[in-house]
Design an enzyme around this catalytic site. Structure first.
Site, short mmCIF file in Angstrom:
data_model
loop_
_atom_site.label_atom_id
_atom_site.label_comp_id
_atom_site.label_asym_id
_atom_site.label_seq_id
_atom_site.Cartn_x
_atom_site.Cartn_y
_atom_site.Cartn_z
CG PHE A 11 -1.50 1.25 1.66
CD1 PHE A 11 -2.03 2.17 0.75
CD2 PHE A 11 -1.51 1.59 3.02
CE1 PHE A 11 -2.54 3.39 1.19
CE2 PHE A 11 -2.02 2.80 3.46
CZ PHE A 11 -2.52 3.71 2.54
CE1 TYR A 142 3.55 -3.95 12.19
CE2 TYR A 142 2.38 -2.46 13.66
CZ TYR A 142 3.07 -2.68 12.48
OH TYR A 142 3.28 -1.65 11.60
CE LYS A 146 6.81 -2.43 11.23
NZ LYS A 146 7.54 -2.19 9.99
P1 NAD Z 1 1.59 -3.68 3.15
O1 NAD Z 1 1.35 -5.02 3.75
O2 NAD Z 1 0.65 -3.20 2.10
O3 NAD Z 1 3.08 -3.60 2.58
C1 NAD Z 1 4.13 -4.41 3.05
C2 NAD Z 1 4.78 -5.05 1.84
O4 NAD Z 1 5.87 -5.86 2.31
C3 NAD Z 1 3.84 -5.99 1.07
O5 NAD Z 1 3.82 -5.65 -0.31
C4 NAD Z 1 4.44 -7.37 1.27
O6 NAD Z 1 4.28 -8.23 0.14
C5 NAD Z 1 5.90 -7.03 1.54
N1 NAD Z 1 6.57 -8.08 2.31
C6 NAD Z 1 6.11 -8.74 3.40
N2 NAD Z 1 6.99 -9.65 3.80
C7 NAD Z 1 8.05 -9.58 2.95
C8 NAD Z 1 9.27 -10.29 2.83
N3 NAD Z 1 9.58 -11.27 3.70
N4 NAD Z 1 10.12 -9.97 1.84
C9 NAD Z 1 9.79 -8.97 0.95
N5 NAD Z 1 8.65 -8.30 1.01
C10 NAD Z 1 7.78 -8.58 1.99
O7 NAD Z 1 1.61 -2.65 4.37
P2 NAD Z 1 1.62 -1.06 4.37
O8 NAD Z 1 0.38 -0.62 5.07
O9 NAD Z 1 1.95 -0.52 3.04
O10 NAD Z 1 2.83 -0.80 5.37
C11 NAD Z 1 4.16 -0.57 4.90
C12 NAD Z 1 5.08 -0.43 6.10
O11 NAD Z 1 4.64 0.62 6.96
C13 NAD Z 1 5.12 -1.70 6.97
O12 NAD Z 1 6.44 -1.86 7.44
C14 NAD Z 1 4.18 -1.36 8.12
O13 NAD Z 1 4.51 -2.09 9.28
C15 NAD Z 1 4.47 0.12 8.27
N6 NAD Z 1 3.35 0.84 8.91
C16 NAD Z 1 2.15 0.93 8.27
C17 NAD Z 1 1.11 1.60 8.90
C18 NAD Z 1 -0.24 1.74 8.26
O14 NAD Z 1 -1.14 2.32 8.87
N7 NAD Z 1 -0.45 1.27 7.04
C19 NAD Z 1 1.30 2.18 10.18
C20 NAD Z 1 2.54 2.05 10.79
C21 NAD Z 1 3.57 1.39 10.15
#
Ligand code: NAD
Length: 299
Positions: A11, A142, A146
């Site tokens: 995302f 989780y 982090k």
């Molecule tokens: P998301 O799940 O859409 O994106 C994470 C991506 O990482 C996915 O495309 C997935 O395929 C990839 N991935 C997972 N495991 C993997 C691996 N072993 N090797 C390679 N790729 C891998 O999530 P997002 O909402 O886009 O979040 C992105 C980052 O931001 C994450 O680290 C998440 O923890 C952090 N985050 C997101 C939010 C939120 O509200 N969306 C809030 C705080 C932190």
């Protein structure tokens, strides 16, 4: 600049890649299209290079770092509730994968990174959360993963900005997140499960604001530093529901359920470090962001 974006097909990653390309950077994405949600929602812009692989695989990560100047590290298992049911991938990917990446960066002499950390590291403390607050009482695996990854970043000696993101939303967001679920169920005129009594508050941040903050964090990285990226304005669940009703034009059918394990009552970012250090402030208001999300929503 040549930038590696781990998790770039997800995302936030997709939005980030488009912005990097628009400002003239070369983009390589490392993503394994995991099945945490429908992989058909994932993708990368055609102008970027995609490596389908695992951030936990040292050989793949090393190869990905060839000719790279800087890294945006987003690859992770996301989601608080899922981490309580199934913590193992959170340790393996969020902690182990981050360590694999840091070691490969040190080997390759790639020094600069922005890391997508999370507001969940603050646990159940009362807000507003400051970067200097203790973050040693995580309420979920989780959050623990982090915080652990942040500490490995700090110990690496590299130039890393750990950006603590506060509930990010916008087009393409993960389908399990509250706004996505509420809008989908509202459109389908199905009952909406709502956890708690409606008083919980989240500091929502629109995805374009997060991307801008991540890039400032990347460009300014100098030693290890933590920065909150949040709306700075917590929104009660009841207000989220009314914004969804207004933007969809639907009357919501609510089904009230108990608070879920791992859910914290409040997230609230103190964003003075982001303002003073990076000159960052969020620009998309909550109502505007929800209406943009609803306009983009298909399905
Ligand atoms: P998301 O799940 O859409 O994106 C994470 C991506 O990482 C996915 O495309 C997935 O395929 C990839 N991935 C997972 N495991 C993997 C691996 N072993 N090797 C390679 N790729 C891998 O999530 P997002 O909402 O886009 O979040 C992105 C980052 O931001 C994450 O680290 C998440 O923890 C952090 N985050 C997101 C939010 C939120 O509200 N969306 C809030 C705080 C932190």
């Amino acid at each position: 600049m040549n930038v590696l974006v781990t998790g770039g097909a997800g995302f936030i990653g997709q939005h980030l890649c488009r912005t990097l390309l628009a400002r003239g950077d070369q983009v390589r994405v490392l993503d394994n299209f995991d099945d945490a949600y429908d992989p058909a929602m994932k993708g990368v812009p055609p102008q970027s290079e995609l490596v389908r692989g695992d951030v936990c695989d040292p050989a793949v990560v090393r190869a990905c770092l060839q000719d790279i100047d800087a890294v945006c590290h987003l690859a992770a298992r996301a989601g608080v509730r899922e981490s309580i049911e199934n913590p193992e991938p959170y340790g393996r990917v969020n902690v182990g994968g981050s360590l694999t990446l840091l070691r490969a960066m040190a080997d390759r002499g790639v020094r600069r990174m922005v890391f997508a950390s999370s507001s969940s590291v603050y646990g159940n403390a009362g807000g507003p959360f400051r970067e200097s607050d203790a973050a040693d009482r995580p309420a979920s695996p989780y959050a623990a993963s982090k915080r652990s990854a942040e500490l490995f970043c700090a110990a690496s000696g590299l130039d890393i900005t750990a950006a603590r993101l506060f509930t990010v939303y916008g087009p393409g967001q993960r389908p399990g997140m509250a706004i996505a679920r509420f809008v989908r169920l509202a459109r389908q005129r199905e009952p909406i499960p709502v956890f708690g009594d409606g008083t919980s508050q989240r500091d929502y941040t629109y995805v374009s604001d997060i991307v801008a903050g991540l890039l400032l964090g990347l460009d300014c990285a100098d030693g290890f530093r933590i920065v909150n990226l949040g709306g700075g304005n917590p929104v009660p669940l009841t207000e989220l529901l009314s914004a969804v009703a207004e933007a969809t034009g639907e009357q919501l059918r609510l089904s009230w359920l108990p608070v879920q394990p791992g859910d914290v009552p409040l997230t609230h970012a103190d964003i003075r470090v982001a303002q003073d250090w990076l000159g960052w402030r969020p620009s998309v208001t909550f109502r505007e962001g929800v209406s943009r999300y609803v306009a983009s929503f298909r399905g």
